[in-house]
Design an enzyme around this catalytic site. Sequence first.
Site, PDB file in Angstrom:
ATOM      1  N   ASP A  18       0.813  -1.218   0.000  1.00 59.50           N
ATOM      2  CA  ASP A  18       0.000   0.000   0.000  1.00 59.50           C
ATOM      3  C   ASP A  18       0.844   1.265   0.000  1.00 59.50           C
ATOM      4  OD1 ASP A  18      -2.037  -1.785   0.097  1.00 59.50           O
ATOM      5  OD2 ASP A  18      -2.705  -1.287   2.120  1.00 59.50           O
ATOM      6  N   ARG A  99      -0.433   3.593  17.634  1.00 62.66           N
ATOM      7  CA  ARG A  99      -0.755   4.661  16.677  1.00 62.66           C
ATOM      8  C   ARG A  99      -0.459   6.077  17.172  1.00 62.66           C
ATOM      9  NH1 ARG A  99       0.231   0.917  14.006  1.00 62.66           N
ATOM     10  NH2 ARG A  99      -1.237  -0.191  12.672  1.00 62.66           N
ATOM     11  N   ASP A 128      -7.718   2.650  12.104  1.00 61.46           N
ATOM     12  CA  ASP A 128      -6.472   3.403  12.119  1.00 61.46           C
ATOM     13  C   ASP A 128      -6.579   4.773  11.470  1.00 61.46           C
ATOM     14  OD1 ASP A 128      -4.971   1.666  13.593  1.00 61.46           O
ATOM     15  OD2 ASP A 128      -4.049   0.656  11.890  1.00 61.46           O
ATOM     16  N   SER A 180      -3.636 -10.378   6.728  1.00 58.64           N
ATOM     17  CA  SER A 180      -3.198  -9.019   7.028  1.00 58.64           C
ATOM     18  C   SER A 180      -2.673  -9.026   8.449  1.00 58.64           C
ATOM     19  CB  SER A 180      -4.367  -8.040   6.900  1.00 58.64           C
ATOM     20  OG  SER A 180      -3.976  -6.744   7.348  1.00 58.64           O
TER      21      SER A 180
END
Length: 404
Positions: A18, A99, A128, A180
Amino acid sequence: MSKVEVKKVVVAYSGGLDTSVIIPWLKENYGCEVIAFVADVGQGDEELVGIEEKAIASGASECYVADLKAEMVKDYIYPTLKTGAYYEGKYLLGTSMARPIIAKAQVEVARKVGADALAHGCTGKGNDQVRFEGAFAALAPDLHVIAPWREWDLVSREECLDYLAERNIPCAASLTKIYSRDANAWHISTEGGVLESTWNAPNEDCWVWTVDAEQAPNEAEYVTLNVEKGEVVAIDGKAVTPYEALLDLNEKGAKHGVGRIDIVENRLVGMKSRGCYETPGGTIMMEALRSVEQLVLDKASFEFREELGIKAAQLVYDGRWFTPLCESVMAASESLAQDVNGEVVIKLYKGQAVATQKRSDNSLYSEEFATFGEDEVYDQSHAGGFIRLYSLASRIRAMNAAKK
């Protein structure tokens, strides 16, 4: 939709498919300079080797790599642990806690290089995107935020690979990826593949760090943790930093199959998702801290700490780390943790981490008072008056009903 004019953007870069696509896409669609930012939060050397060269090959003008592992454990994980936070009763917030520190460090790089925008590779389906952009809003409201997955027309892994191939940009990704995964020093998560059906049991490919409990050693291992002010400070008599403690307990716990959960959780965006999470060291730490709390916190304080844990889990999961409410919750749990000092022995065996021994100089447990044998410190006749007053409202209610 017209695009905002951007001169220089810092993108959170992982080296995966990505973000490898995002760098050339930003240059082509915004005509801007792209700087890659990589956060080392303990995801593993295999993901970081050659990552700067990879970012440059994708079109980035520079690549900054920040080692955030120790800071993440000390300033984000340990404070959250003190609250007792479990999201929906099971999840130890592995992705969620990483995060805010990544976003904070990304903003710092943006300030350093004079960028006027930030970008991330989060999809429009996940949590996210909210966590990153919530942090950006609190720390850098003046910077524009670009979320390519909400703008571009690429809809599949095949299209992303074709995009890179057309531009002769190297990428190690392939069409064979099934799961993932997201990893940091605290945990690793696995989603997708067979897990997309809740009727499929997870297979061994769904687990990365921990052994199956059935395959774990047949002999238990005992580990002694020293806790000061709600923090693990020593393991088996050896002083450790927060990060060292986590690495050691991850290794010990993984060997015994500790810390596996298979959960269907409620995402912030409304949908449910299923994931297999492994948090071996964190599971051991949580057991140790809660065990010391049982000794030192009175009933009302313990109940309040439980409330703080529920609220903290929601705030951290929902990306509200940099808010006054989160700061207040953390401050309250820090206050309660001042007396959470003690020593705990944890038994690791076949997927379980169980406290078998615990003691504290601040313990409110008194063997003299609690004994079932004869004692000279407790007059049991005193309980009658207490119960009469404690149940007074019920007594009056019943008397009123009898008059009707």
